[in-house]
Design a protein around this motif. Structure first.
Motif, PDB file in Angstrom:
ATOM      1  N   ALA A 138       0.774  -1.262   0.006  1.00 54.31           N
ATOM      2  CA  ALA A 138       0.094  -0.141   0.033  1.00 54.31           C
ATOM      3  C   ALA A 138       0.905   1.227  -0.041  1.00 54.31           C
ATOM      4  CB  ALA A 138      -0.887   0.090   1.213  1.00 54.31           C
ATOM      5  N   ASP A 139       1.912   1.291   0.319  1.00 54.51           N
ATOM      6  CA  ASP A 139       2.987   2.368   0.593  1.00 54.51           C
ATOM      7  C   ASP A 139       4.462   1.944   0.433  1.00 54.51           C
ATOM      8  OD1 ASP A 139       4.071   4.570   1.273  1.00 54.51           O
ATOM      9  OD2 ASP A 139       3.203   4.784   3.403  1.00 54.51           O
ATOM     10  N   GLU A 140       4.825   2.176  -0.680  1.00 53.28           N
ATOM     11  CA  GLU A 140       6.168   1.819  -1.044  1.00 53.28           C
ATOM     12  C   GLU A 140       7.448   2.756  -0.704  1.00 53.28           C
ATOM     13  OE1 GLU A 140       5.955   0.863  -5.221  1.00 53.28           O
ATOM     14  OE2 GLU A 140       4.325  -0.645  -4.656  1.00 53.28           O
ATOM     15  N   ILE A 141       7.334   3.844   0.176  1.00 57.20           N
ATOM     16  CA  ILE A 141       8.301   4.581   0.543  1.00 57.20           C
ATOM     17  C   ILE A 141       9.501   3.723   1.133  1.00 57.20           C
ATOM     18  CG2 ILE A 141       6.812   6.640   1.162  1.00 57.20           C
ATOM     19  CD1 ILE A 141       7.363   6.238   3.887  1.00 57.20           C
ATOM     20  N   ALA A 142      10.646   4.553   0.970  1.00 53.87           N
ATOM     21  CA  ALA A 142      11.834   3.641   1.191  1.00 53.87           C
ATOM     22  C   ALA A 142      12.253   3.629   2.521  1.00 53.87           C
ATOM     23  CB  ALA A 142      13.193   4.095   0.439  1.00 53.87           C
ATOM     24  N   GLN A 143      12.166   4.816   3.348  1.00 55.84           N
ATOM     25  CA  GLN A 143      12.531   4.952   4.483  1.00 55.84           C
ATOM     26  C   GLN A 143      11.256   5.437   5.321  1.00 55.84           C
ATOM     27  OE1 GLN A 143      16.036   7.652   4.437  1.00 55.84           O
ATOM     28  NE2 GLN A 143      17.190   6.067   5.068  1.00 55.84           N
ATOM     29  N   ARG A 144      10.895   4.989   6.469  1.00 49.59           N
ATOM     30  CA  ARG A 144       9.828   5.503   7.483  1.00 49.59           C
ATOM     31  C   ARG A 144      10.266   6.021   8.817  1.00 49.59           C
ATOM     32  NH1 ARG A 144       5.794   2.871   4.996  1.00 49.59           N
ATOM     33  NH2 ARG A 144       6.278   1.200   3.395  1.00 49.59           N
ATOM     34  N   PRO A 145       9.277   6.590   9.398  1.00 51.82           N
ATOM     35  CA  PRO A 145       9.598   6.943  10.815  1.00 51.82           C
ATOM     36  C   PRO A 145       9.565   5.702  11.785  1.00 51.82           C
ATOM     37  CG  PRO A 145       7.375   7.428  10.228  1.00 51.82           C
ATOM     38  CD  PRO A 145       8.064   7.108   8.910  1.00 51.82           C
ATOM     39  N   ALA A 146      10.199   5.662  12.727  1.00 48.44           N
ATOM     40  CA  ALA A 146       9.955   4.421  13.830  1.00 48.44           C
ATOM     41  C   ALA A 146       9.487   4.840  15.092  1.00 48.44           C
ATOM     42  CB  ALA A 146      11.305   3.735  13.714  1.00 48.44           C
ATOM     43  N   ILE A 147       8.996   3.995  15.878  1.00 49.23           N
ATOM     44  CA  ILE A 147       8.547   4.177  17.117  1.00 49.23           C
ATOM     45  C   ILE A 147       8.688   3.126  17.977  1.00 49.23           C
ATOM     46  CG2 ILE A 147       6.065   3.788  16.772  1.00 49.23           C
ATOM     47  CD1 ILE A 147       5.189   5.834  18.849  1.00 49.23           C
ATOM     48  N   LEU A 148       9.375   3.444  19.447  1.00 41.24           N
ATOM     49  CA  LEU A 148       9.656   2.204  20.171  1.00 41.24           C
ATOM     50  C   LEU A 148       8.586   2.484  21.307  1.00 41.24           C
ATOM     51  CD1 LEU A 148      11.199  -0.093  21.415  1.00 41.24           C
ATOM     52  CD2 LEU A 148      13.098   1.697  22.229  1.00 41.24           C
ATOM     53  N   LEU A 149       7.864   1.469  21.669  1.00 44.25           N
ATOM     54  CA  LEU A 149       6.906   1.689  22.935  1.00 44.25           C
ATOM     55  C   LEU A 149       7.350   0.486  23.792  1.00 44.25           C
ATOM     56  CD1 LEU A 149       3.598   1.788  20.902  1.00 44.25           C
ATOM     57  CD2 LEU A 149       4.882   3.643  21.776  1.00 44.25           C
ATOM     58  N   ILE A 150       7.218   1.152  25.226  1.00 42.82           N
ATOM     59  CA  ILE A 150       7.733   0.387  26.204  1.00 42.82           C
ATOM     60  C   ILE A 150       6.598   0.063  26.996  1.00 42.82           C
ATOM     61  CG2 ILE A 150       9.501   0.195  28.268  1.00 42.82           C
ATOM     62  CD1 ILE A 150      11.106   2.464  26.533  1.00 42.82           C
ATOM     63  N   HIS A 151       6.464  -1.017  27.832  1.00 44.01           N
ATOM     64  CA  HIS A 151       5.347  -1.365  28.805  1.00 44.01           C
ATOM     65  C   HIS A 151       5.527  -0.830  30.125  1.00 44.01           C
ATOM     66  CE1 HIS A 151       7.117  -4.596  31.026  1.00 44.01           C
ATOM     67  NE2 HIS A 151       7.913  -4.935  29.594  1.00 44.01           N
ATOM     68  N   GLY A 152       4.315  -0.615  30.673  1.00 41.81           N
ATOM     69  CA  GLY A 152       4.454  -0.255  32.156  1.00 41.81           C
ATOM     70  C   GLY A 152       4.224  -1.543  33.191  1.00 41.81           C
ATOM     71  N   GLY A 153       4.269  -1.482  34.119  1.00 42.52           N
ATOM     72  CA  GLY A 153       4.263  -2.565  35.174  1.00 42.52           C
ATOM     73  C   GLY A 153       5.283  -2.324  36.360  1.00 42.52           C
ATOM     74  N   GLY A 154       5.583  -1.334  36.579  1.00 39.95           N
ATOM     75  CA  GLY A 154       6.175  -1.076  37.895  1.00 39.95           C
ATOM     76  C   GLY A 154       7.677  -1.643  37.952  1.00 39.95           C
ATOM     77  N   PHE A 155       8.186  -2.218  36.828  1.00 44.98           N
ATOM     78  CA  PHE A 155       9.578  -2.667  36.826  1.00 44.98           C
ATOM     79  C   PHE A 155       9.456  -4.197  37.409  1.00 44.98           C
ATOM     80  CE2 PHE A 155      10.233   1.904  36.890  1.00 44.98           C
ATOM     81  CZ  PHE A 155      10.761   2.081  35.873  1.00 44.98           C
ATOM     82  N   ILE A 156       8.295  -4.724  37.849  1.00 46.28           N
ATOM     83  CA  ILE A 156       7.889  -6.054  38.159  1.00 46.28           C
ATOM     84  C   ILE A 156       7.028  -6.811  37.538  1.00 46.28           C
ATOM     85  CG2 ILE A 156       8.683  -5.351  40.854  1.00 46.28           C
ATOM     86  CD1 ILE A 156       5.697  -5.386  41.427  1.00 46.28           C
ATOM     87  N   GLY A 157       6.395  -6.079  36.514  1.00 46.42           N
ATOM     88  CA  GLY A 157       5.511  -6.933  35.774  1.00 46.42           C
ATOM     89  C   GLY A 157       5.254  -6.402  34.427  1.00 46.42           C
ATOM     90  N   GLY A 158       4.331  -6.879  33.578  1.00 50.54           N
ATOM     91  CA  GLY A 158       3.932  -6.698  32.341  1.00 50.54           C
ATOM     92  C   GLY A 158       5.009  -7.158  31.235  1.00 50.54           C
ATOM     93  N   ASN A 159       4.569  -6.900  29.989  1.00 48.76           N
ATOM     94  CA  ASN A 159       5.367  -7.462  29.027  1.00 48.76           C
ATOM     95  C   ASN A 159       5.168  -6.771  27.598  1.00 48.76           C
ATOM     96  OD1 ASN A 159       3.154  -8.986  27.374  1.00 48.76           O
ATOM     97  ND2 ASN A 159       3.040  -9.961  29.344  1.00 48.76           N
ATOM     98  N   LYS A 160       5.902  -7.065  26.545  1.00 49.65           N
ATOM     99  CA  LYS A 160       5.828  -6.391  25.329  1.00 49.65           C
ATOM    100  C   LYS A 160       4.614  -6.225  24.569  1.00 49.65           C
ATOM    101  CE  LYS A 160       8.192  -9.872  22.972  1.00 49.65           C
ATOM    102  NZ  LYS A 160       9.395 -10.412  22.333  1.00 49.65           N
TER     103      LYS A 160
END
Length: 106
Positions: free
Chosen positions: A10-32
């Protein structure tokens, strides 16, 4: 770390923006997988989206140990971003457009 791509037909552009998302969980729980729906949504908008799982755990009986948990998560997030930049050509990412987000501990 999981990667989500836009529909390349649908979209053939060569370079795209990127986003990195990080889960919560108080550093003791949660996952990607917490961010899977959001990553798919970003991919539909043309981003290469990544969801990071960072090292978890700290001794809740020792409040100073939480500082080390935060430090480990920070190290993991920085390592993930370095990986994204180092592999930008492989993933088709424009390194001028890198974003990071999350919730709570993320």
């Amino acid at each position: 770390m999981d990667a989500y791509y836009p529909d390349l037909n649908a979209d053939e552009i060569a370079q795209r923006p990127a986003i990195l998302l990080i889960h919560g969980g108080g550093f003791i729980g949660g996952n990607k997988s917490t961010w899977a729906d959001e990553c798919l949504s970003f991919a539909k908008k043309g981003y290469v989206a990544f969801s990071l799982g960072y090292r978890l755990g700290w001794d809740t009986n020792d409040p100073t140990d939480q500082v080390l948990a935060v430090y480990r998560a920070h190290q993991d997030a920085r390592a993930a971003m370095r990986f994204i930049v180092a592999n930008a050509a492989t993933y088709g990412i424009d390194t001028n457009w890198l974003f990071i987000g999350g919730s709570s501990a993320g």
